[in-house]
Design a protein around this motif. Structure first.
Motif, PDB file in Angstrom:
ATOM      1  N   UNK A  34      29.391  23.018 -22.433  1.00 22.69           N
ATOM      2  CA  UNK A  34      28.869  21.994 -21.527  1.00 22.69           C
ATOM      3  C   UNK A  34      28.779  20.637 -22.216  1.00 22.69           C
ATOM      4  N   UNK A  35      28.911  19.573 -21.455  1.00 25.19           N
ATOM      5  CA  UNK A  35      28.770  18.185 -21.928  1.00 25.19           C
ATOM      6  C   UNK A  35      29.707  17.906 -23.098  1.00 25.19           C
ATOM      7  N   UNK A  36      30.876  18.546 -23.093  1.00 32.26           N
ATOM      8  CA  UNK A  36      31.842  18.404 -24.186  1.00 32.26           C
ATOM      9  C   UNK A  36      33.227  18.254 -23.583  1.00 32.26           C
ATOM     10  N   UNK A  37      34.185  17.908 -24.440  1.00 37.91           N
ATOM     11  CA  UNK A  37      35.575  17.850 -24.008  1.00 37.91           C
ATOM     12  C   UNK A  37      36.198  19.217 -24.247  1.00 37.91           C
ATOM     13  N   UNK A  38      36.798  19.799 -23.206  1.00 34.45           N
ATOM     14  CA  UNK A  38      37.293  21.167 -23.270  1.00 34.45           C
ATOM     15  C   UNK A  38      38.787  21.214 -22.982  1.00 34.45           C
ATOM     16  N   UNK A  39      39.423  22.268 -23.492  1.00 35.77           N
ATOM     17  CA  UNK A  39      40.870  22.413 -23.352  1.00 35.77           C
ATOM     18  C   UNK A  39      41.209  23.218 -22.103  1.00 35.77           C
ATOM     19  N   UNK A  80      51.500  20.747 -20.041  1.00 34.76           N
ATOM     20  CA  UNK A  80      51.207  22.069 -20.642  1.00 34.76           C
ATOM     21  C   UNK A  80      49.731  22.283 -21.012  1.00 34.76           C
ATOM     22  N   UNK A  81      49.035  21.236 -21.405  1.00 32.64           N
ATOM     23  CA  UNK A  81      47.590  21.351 -21.645  1.00 32.64           C
ATOM     24  C   UNK A  81      46.992  19.966 -21.492  1.00 32.64           C
ATOM     25  N   UNK A  82      45.734  19.926 -21.138  1.00 37.32           N
ATOM     26  CA  UNK A  82      45.021  18.646 -21.069  1.00 37.32           C
ATOM     27  C   UNK A  82      43.601  18.870 -21.577  1.00 37.32           C
ATOM     28  N   UNK A  83      42.988  17.772 -21.962  1.00 35.10           N
ATOM     29  CA  UNK A  83      41.587  17.815 -22.356  1.00 35.10           C
ATOM     30  C   UNK A  83      40.767  17.376 -21.152  1.00 35.10           C
ATOM     31  N   UNK A  84      39.794  18.198 -20.797  1.00 34.22           N
ATOM     32  CA  UNK A  84      38.916  17.892 -19.664  1.00 34.22           C
ATOM     33  C   UNK A  84      37.637  17.280 -20.226  1.00 34.22           C
ATOM     34  N   UNK A  85      37.410  16.027 -19.889  1.00 32.78           N
ATOM     35  CA  UNK A  85      36.212  15.363 -20.423  1.00 32.78           C
ATOM     36  C   UNK A  85      35.001  15.702 -19.566  1.00 32.78           C
ATOM     37  N   UNK A  86      33.829  15.391 -20.093  1.00 34.16           N
ATOM     38  CA  UNK A  86      32.606  15.672 -19.324  1.00 34.16           C
ATOM     39  C   UNK A  86      32.498  14.756 -18.115  1.00 34.16           C
ATOM     40  N   UNK A  87      33.276  13.679 -18.089  1.00 33.44           N
ATOM     41  CA  UNK A  87      33.287  12.847 -16.878  1.00 33.44           C
ATOM     42  C   UNK A  87      34.091  13.517 -15.763  1.00 33.44           C
ATOM     43  N   UNK A  88      35.061  14.349 -16.150  1.00 29.29           N
ATOM     44  CA  UNK A  88      35.876  15.037 -15.141  1.00 29.29           C
ATOM     45  C   UNK A  88      35.181  16.295 -14.634  1.00 29.29           C
ATOM     46  N   UNK A  89      34.592  17.046 -15.550  1.00 31.48           N
ATOM     47  CA  UNK A  89      33.900  18.289 -15.175  1.00 31.48           C
ATOM     48  C   UNK A  89      32.588  18.319 -15.926  1.00 31.48           C
ATOM     49  N   UNK A  90      31.509  18.306 -15.206  1.00 32.43           N
ATOM     50  CA  UNK A  90      30.190  18.230 -15.841  1.00 32.43           C
ATOM     51  C   UNK A  90      29.301  19.362 -15.326  1.00 32.43           C
ATOM     52  N   UNK A  91      29.850  20.570 -15.393  1.00 34.65           N
ATOM     53  CA  UNK A  91      29.120  21.719 -14.855  1.00 34.65           C
ATOM     54  C   UNK A  91      28.056  22.190 -15.839  1.00 34.65           C
ATOM     55  N   UNK A  92      26.995  22.723 -15.291  1.00 34.97           N
ATOM     56  CA  UNK A  92      25.920  23.272 -16.125  1.00 34.97           C
ATOM     57  C   UNK A  92      26.415  24.527 -16.839  1.00 34.97           C
ATOM     58  N   UNK A  93      25.794  24.838 -17.956  1.00 34.08           N
ATOM     59  CA  UNK A  93      26.114  26.075 -18.660  1.00 34.08           C
ATOM     60  C   UNK A  93      25.891  27.252 -17.714  1.00 34.08           C
ATOM     61  N   UNK A  94      26.747  28.273 -17.838  1.00 32.49           N
ATOM     62  CA  UNK A  94      26.605  29.448 -16.984  1.00 32.49           C
ATOM     63  C   UNK A  94      27.849  30.306 -17.059  1.00 32.49           C
ATOM     64  N   UNK A  95      27.817  31.435 -16.365  1.00 29.26           N
ATOM     65  CA  UNK A  95      28.958  32.348 -16.358  1.00 29.26           C
ATOM     66  C   UNK A  95      29.625  32.316 -14.982  1.00 29.26           C
TER      67      UNK A  95
END
Ligand SMILES: *[C@@H]1O[C@H](CO)[C@@H](O)[C@H](O)[C@H]1NC(C)=O
Length: 181
Positions: A34-39, A80-95
């Motif tokens: 969460x609140x991070x840049x993810x692949x 092929x891959x992108x980095x998703x920033x917290x501005x693009x996806x800012x979901x709460x921690x969870x499963x």
């Protein structure tokens, strides 16, 4: 009668092609933080993949997300891959989260759906292999940047600017992972 069977086999081929596109990260073993840049990574070299798609994030639990949210309106398959920033996806921690790759003009036409994955709280470690995937996403971003830069003479500067910001974002992620290690 003949027309009918041709129409059915066209549908079968279309759904086979769609089945070949898969989301490889995130997955059950490759969570996001969460609140991070993810692949986000997908099988871009699969046969007959769509050239573009919309990227959405959903959750199997409607109490978390009633319906999937678009996080990238038009994504080119060739990246092929992108980095998703917290501005693009800012979901709460969870499963129970899932990433969907869908038809840009009809988001309920889902081409590929990730495994259910977890978004861990800010500060969580990525899985060990995540560092390598970030590095390869960073390389992919760098090569996307080169592609964008080389085509920028035709398309103008915006593509190169996007590529450069992807590289900066990638460097930020690698830096963050190293700092954690
Ligand atoms: C959108 O896609 C869904 C699933 O493939 C389909 O059922 C629906 O008819 C489509 N809607 C339109 C407007 O084409």
């Amino acid at each position: 009668m003949q027309f009918r069977s041709i129409a059915i086999s066209v549908v079968a081929v279309a759904s086979m092609a769609a089945a070949q596109l898969t989301v490889t990260t995130p997955s059950a073993a490759n969570w996001w933080v969460a609140k991070s840049t993810n692949v986000l990574q997908w099988s871009c070299k699969a046969d007959n993949v769509p050239q573009t798609f919309t990227v959405l994030i959903g959750n199997q639990n409607p109490a978390v997300l009633v319906q999937p949210l678009a996080i990238i309106a038009i994504q080119n398959n060739y990246d092929c891959s992108v980095l998703i920033t917290q501005d693009q996806a800012n979901q709460a921690a969870g499963t129970g989260y899932e990433v969907l790759l869908a038809n840009p003009i009809n988001n309920t036409d889902v081409y590929a759906r990730s495994e259910a994955f977890e978004i861990k709280p800010l500060g969580s470690l990525y899985p060990t292999q995540q560092a390598e995937q970030v590095a390869s996403a960073s390389a992919a971003a760098a090569s996307a940047s080169t592609t964008a830069a080389s085509s920028s003479t035709k398309k103008g500067n915006s593509a190169a600017g996007l590529g450069a910001s992807l590289v900066l974002a990638a460097a930020g992620v690698v830096g963050g992972v190293l700092a954690v290690l």
